[in-house]
Scaffold this motif. Structure first.
Motif, PDB file in Angstrom:
ATOM      1  N   PHE A   1       0.951  -1.123   0.166  1.00 41.12           N
ATOM      2  CA  PHE A   1      -0.007   0.073  -0.014  1.00 41.12           C
ATOM      3  C   PHE A   1       0.790   1.265   0.011  1.00 41.12           C
ATOM      4  CE2 PHE A   1      -2.257  -3.434   2.491  1.00 41.12           C
ATOM      5  CZ  PHE A   1      -3.700  -3.307   1.491  1.00 41.12           C
ATOM      6  N   GLY A   2       1.215   1.886  -1.232  1.00 42.36           N
ATOM      7  CA  GLY A   2       2.045   2.987  -1.183  1.00 42.36           C
ATOM      8  C   GLY A   2       3.548   2.324  -0.885  1.00 42.36           C
ATOM      9  N   GLY A   3       3.826   2.899  -0.016  1.00 41.12           N
ATOM     10  CA  GLY A   3       5.382   2.558   0.739  1.00 41.12           C
ATOM     11  C   GLY A   3       5.495   1.469   1.404  1.00 41.12           C
ATOM     12  N   VAL A   4       4.021   1.043   2.178  1.00 41.94           N
ATOM     13  CA  VAL A   4       3.932   0.090   3.132  1.00 41.94           C
ATOM     14  C   VAL A   4       3.899  -1.433   2.571  1.00 41.94           C
ATOM     15  CG1 VAL A   4       2.400  -0.754   5.012  1.00 41.94           C
ATOM     16  CG2 VAL A   4       2.898   1.677   4.862  1.00 41.94           C
ATOM     17  N   VAL A   5       4.822  -2.197   2.753  1.00 42.39           N
ATOM     18  CA  VAL A   5       4.793  -3.555   2.084  1.00 42.39           C
ATOM     19  C   VAL A   5       3.922  -4.428   3.074  1.00 42.39           C
ATOM     20  CG1 VAL A   5       6.125  -5.579   1.409  1.00 42.39           C
ATOM     21  CG2 VAL A   5       6.684  -3.112   0.770  1.00 42.39           C
ATOM     22  N   ALA A   6       2.776  -5.085   2.957  1.00 41.25           N
ATOM     23  CA  ALA A   6       1.883  -5.633   3.794  1.00 41.25           C
ATOM     24  C   ALA A   6       2.398  -7.155   3.510  1.00 41.25           C
ATOM     25  CB  ALA A   6       0.379  -5.277   3.614  1.00 41.25           C
ATOM     26  N   LEU A   7       2.505  -7.638   2.685  1.00 42.93           N
ATOM     27  CA  LEU A   7       2.813  -9.041   2.313  1.00 42.93           C
ATOM     28  C   LEU A   7       3.926  -8.951   1.517  1.00 42.93           C
ATOM     29  CD1 LEU A   7      -0.613 -10.528   1.319  1.00 42.93           C
ATOM     30  CD2 LEU A   7       0.698 -10.885   3.525  1.00 42.93           C
ATOM     31  N   ASP A   8       4.996  -9.796   1.866  1.00 47.16           N
ATOM     32  CA  ASP A   8       6.422  -9.523   1.237  1.00 47.16           C
ATOM     33  C   ASP A   8       6.766 -10.898   0.670  1.00 47.16           C
ATOM     34  OD1 ASP A   8       8.777  -8.386   0.477  1.00 47.16           O
ATOM     35  OD2 ASP A   8       9.386  -8.366   2.402  1.00 47.16           O
ATOM     36  N   GLY A   9       6.121 -11.326  -0.216  1.00 47.98           N
ATOM     37  CA  GLY A   9       6.394 -12.769  -1.051  1.00 47.98           C
ATOM     38  C   GLY A   9       6.238 -13.880   0.039  1.00 47.98           C
ATOM     39  N   ALA A  10       4.805 -13.915   0.384  1.00 41.04           N
ATOM     40  CA  ALA A  10       4.558 -14.997   1.399  1.00 41.04           C
ATOM     41  C   ALA A  10       4.127 -16.132   0.522  1.00 41.04           C
ATOM     42  CB  ALA A  10       3.392 -14.606   2.119  1.00 41.04           C
ATOM     43  N   ASP A  11       4.993 -17.395   1.179  1.00 45.31           N
ATOM     44  CA  ASP A  11       4.792 -18.723   0.716  1.00 45.31           C
ATOM     45  C   ASP A  11       4.023 -19.301   2.113  1.00 45.31           C
ATOM     46  OD1 ASP A  11       6.000 -18.440  -1.580  1.00 45.31           O
ATOM     47  OD2 ASP A  11       7.943 -18.776  -0.788  1.00 45.31           O
ATOM     48  N   VAL A  12       2.703 -19.843   1.634  1.00 41.48           N
ATOM     49  CA  VAL A  12       2.023 -20.257   2.833  1.00 41.48           C
ATOM     50  C   VAL A  12       1.398 -21.611   2.459  1.00 41.48           C
ATOM     51  CG1 VAL A  12       0.337 -19.848   4.557  1.00 41.48           C
ATOM     52  CG2 VAL A  12       1.781 -17.959   3.929  1.00 41.48           C
ATOM     53  N   GLU A  13       1.261 -22.397   3.214  1.00 35.41           N
ATOM     54  CA  GLU A  13       0.347 -23.575   3.134  1.00 35.41           C
ATOM     55  C   GLU A  13      -0.306 -24.113   4.228  1.00 35.41           C
ATOM     56  OE1 GLU A  13       2.422 -26.766   0.713  1.00 35.41           O
ATOM     57  OE2 GLU A  13       0.947 -28.274   1.458  1.00 35.41           O
ATOM     58  N   PHE A  14      -1.642 -24.293   4.073  1.00 34.67           N
ATOM     59  CA  PHE A  14      -2.363 -24.644   5.458  1.00 34.67           C
ATOM     60  C   PHE A  14      -2.523 -26.035   5.328  1.00 34.67           C
ATOM     61  CE2 PHE A  14      -3.092 -20.101   5.164  1.00 34.67           C
ATOM     62  CZ  PHE A  14      -2.747 -19.863   6.512  1.00 34.67           C
ATOM     63  N   LEU A  15      -2.963 -26.894   6.481  1.00 31.75           N
ATOM     64  CA  LEU A  15      -3.159 -28.216   6.368  1.00 31.75           C
ATOM     65  C   LEU A  15      -4.730 -28.719   6.335  1.00 31.75           C
ATOM     66  CD1 LEU A  15      -0.928 -29.410   9.439  1.00 31.75           C
ATOM     67  CD2 LEU A  15      -0.310 -29.189   6.893  1.00 31.75           C
ATOM     68  N   PRO A  16      -5.117 -29.455   5.064  1.00 27.52           N
ATOM     69  CA  PRO A  16      -6.428 -29.522   4.965  1.00 27.52           C
ATOM     70  C   PRO A  16      -7.097 -30.407   5.990  1.00 27.52           C
ATOM     71  CG  PRO A  16      -5.064 -30.816   3.383  1.00 27.52           C
ATOM     72  CD  PRO A  16      -4.131 -29.930   4.227  1.00 27.52           C
ATOM     73  N   GLY A  17      -8.282 -29.931   6.516  1.00 25.23           N
ATOM     74  CA  GLY A  17      -8.826 -30.945   7.455  1.00 25.23           C
ATOM     75  C   GLY A  17      -8.485 -30.523   8.694  1.00 25.23           C
ATOM     76  N   LYS A  18      -7.670 -29.483   9.076  1.00 24.73           N
ATOM     77  CA  LYS A  18      -7.276 -29.315  10.332  1.00 24.73           C
ATOM     78  C   LYS A  18      -7.319 -27.843  10.744  1.00 24.73           C
ATOM     79  CE  LYS A  18      -4.498 -33.018  10.531  1.00 24.73           C
ATOM     80  NZ  LYS A  18      -4.825 -34.069  11.579  1.00 24.73           N
ATOM     81  N   VAL A  19      -7.430 -27.519  12.157  1.00 25.41           N
ATOM     82  CA  VAL A  19      -7.475 -26.339  12.530  1.00 25.41           C
ATOM     83  C   VAL A  19      -6.185 -25.529  12.471  1.00 25.41           C
ATOM     84  CG1 VAL A  19      -8.059 -24.666  14.652  1.00 25.41           C
ATOM     85  CG2 VAL A  19      -9.496 -26.776  14.263  1.00 25.41           C
ATOM     86  N   ASN A  20      -5.865 -24.500  11.474  1.00 29.84           N
ATOM     87  CA  ASN A  20      -4.741 -24.077  11.426  1.00 29.84           C
ATOM     88  C   ASN A  20      -4.761 -22.495  12.015  1.00 29.84           C
ATOM     89  OD1 ASN A  20      -3.274 -25.383   8.792  1.00 29.84           O
ATOM     90  ND2 ASN A  20      -5.289 -25.471   8.474  1.00 29.84           N
ATOM     91  N   ALA A  21      -3.857 -21.959  12.588  1.00 31.34           N
ATOM     92  CA  ALA A  21      -3.703 -20.653  13.126  1.00 31.34           C
ATOM     93  C   ALA A  21      -2.733 -19.826  12.139  1.00 31.34           C
ATOM     94  CB  ALA A  21      -3.561 -20.485  14.783  1.00 31.34           C
ATOM     95  N   LEU A  22      -3.138 -18.474  12.051  1.00 31.37           N
ATOM     96  CA  LEU A  22      -2.151 -17.408  11.354  1.00 31.37           C
ATOM     97  C   LEU A  22      -2.014 -16.456  12.533  1.00 31.37           C
ATOM     98  CD1 LEU A  22      -0.499 -16.448   9.044  1.00 31.37           C
ATOM     99  CD2 LEU A  22      -2.760 -15.435   7.958  1.00 31.37           C
ATOM    100  N   ILE A  23      -0.912 -16.415  13.167  1.00 36.93           N
ATOM    101  CA  ILE A  23      -0.411 -15.518  14.111  1.00 36.93           C
ATOM    102  C   ILE A  23       0.704 -14.324  13.780  1.00 36.93           C
ATOM    103  CG2 ILE A  23      -1.228 -16.999  16.020  1.00 36.93           C
ATOM    104  CD1 ILE A  23       1.681 -17.409  16.862  1.00 36.93           C
ATOM    105  N   GLY A  24       1.069 -13.440  14.407  1.00 32.10           N
ATOM    106  CA  GLY A  24       1.971 -12.606  14.236  1.00 32.10           C
ATOM    107  C   GLY A  24       1.542 -11.364  14.766  1.00 32.10           C
ATOM    108  N   PRO A  25       2.560 -10.414  14.880  1.00 34.18           N
ATOM    109  CA  PRO A  25       2.425  -9.094  15.534  1.00 34.18           C
ATOM    110  C   PRO A  25       1.495  -8.170  14.646  1.00 34.18           C
ATOM    111  CG  PRO A  25       4.807  -9.552  15.417  1.00 34.18           C
ATOM    112  CD  PRO A  25       4.092 -10.705  14.451  1.00 34.18           C
TER     113      PRO A  25
END
Ligand SMILES: Nc1ncnc2c1ncn2[C@@H]1O[C@H](COP(=O)(O)OP(=O)(O)OP(=O)(O)O)[C@@H](O)[C@H]1O
Ligand SMILES: [Mg+2]
Length: 242
Positions: A12-36
């Motif tokens: 967003f302008g100069g703010v890089v909100a996502l910086d090349g995110a490689d993510v894989e969640f486990l199917p059939g599971k409860v996944n959490a996405l945490i971070g500051p």
């Protein structure tokens, strides 16, 4: 079906909100996405659900490439979501909200008549399941914050999503409702639904998740089971600023 991203980037302008995110969640599971705060979790949800278009990268749900697809296409593919700042129609009743979630066009034609009996029944069943059926005829604005979150979830469940993204389900919710949300997630998961939950309440995250992805500055820095994440040095560093 596996929800995953490759090199997701959004600025967003100069703010890089996502910086090349490689993510894989486990199917059939409860996944959490945490971070500051500000690490890109909500932006990630917004990209995955088609609310905003990523600058770069790809989004896959199973074999399907959902990159840049419109929200209704993503929803139809089986990915539902709730919002960090809960979205309900304040002057509509609870049951009307649940019905509107599945067929927004109904709003223009008069809700009740637009919905088949079976749909109304299904809406009441979800309200019952979530423990707020006694509020079915109350206007949404008269529900507590936690009840509104459950109402929003009922609307999402009407779409029978295979994978459900929850953005801070416990935020501002009282302890009793918080327990119910935790139990519900586990129950709905045991019936075959995959969850991805963004949440700051670490007790809840650690108790209900099978798999945790940790974001810092727009990309994952760790992923694994709660036992491992709890003691991961990079994770402690990101949270404690070490
Ligand atoms: N629409 C927008 N316009 C400008 N900047 C934005 C926008 N959306 C997000 N950002 C910025 O992108 C960064 C990531 O924000 P995001 O909301 O994704 O973080 P988050 O991890 O969900 O944080 P929180 O835990 O506080 O909800 C932040 O710096 C935020 O200010
Ligand atoms: Mg957020």
């Amino acid at each position: 079906m596996t929800l995953r991203t490759e090199g997701l980037r959004k600025a967003f302008g100069g703010v890089v909100a996502l910086d090349g995110a490689d993510v894989e969640f486990l199917p059939g599971k409860v996944n959490a996405l945490i971070g500051p705060n500000g690490s890109g979790k909500t932006t990630f949800f917004n990209c995955v659900t088609g609310m905003i278009k990523p600058d770069e990268g790809r989004i896959f749900f199973g074999e399907r490439d959902l990159t840049g697809r419109a929200p209704h296409v993503v929803a139809r593919a089986g990915v539902g979501r709730t919002f960090q700042l809960c979205r309900v129609f304040p002057r509509m009743t609870a049951v009307e909200n649940v019905l509107a979630a599945v067929r927004p066009g109904g709003l223009l034609r008069g809700l009740r008549s637009a919905h088949r009996r079976s749909e109304i029944e299904r809406a009441h069943n979800w309200l019952t399941r979530l423990g707020i059926e006694h509020l079915a005829e109350a206007e949404a604005r008269n529900l507590s914050w936690g009840q509104q979150k459950l109402l929003e979830l009922a609307g999402v469940l009407m779409g029978e999503p295979q994978t459900i993204l929850l953005d801070e389900p416990a935020g501002g919710v009282n302890p009793a409702l918080l327990d119910r949300i935790g139990t519900l997630v586990r129950e709905l998961n045991s019936e075959g639904r995959t969850f991805v939950i963004v949440e700051h309440n670490m007790d809840l995250v650690m108790s209900i998740s099978d798999h945790i992805v940790v974001f810092d500055r727009g990309r994952p820095i760790a992923a694994g089971p709660p036992e491992r994440i709890r003691t991961d040095e990079r994770v402690l560093g990101a949270y404690l600023g070490v």
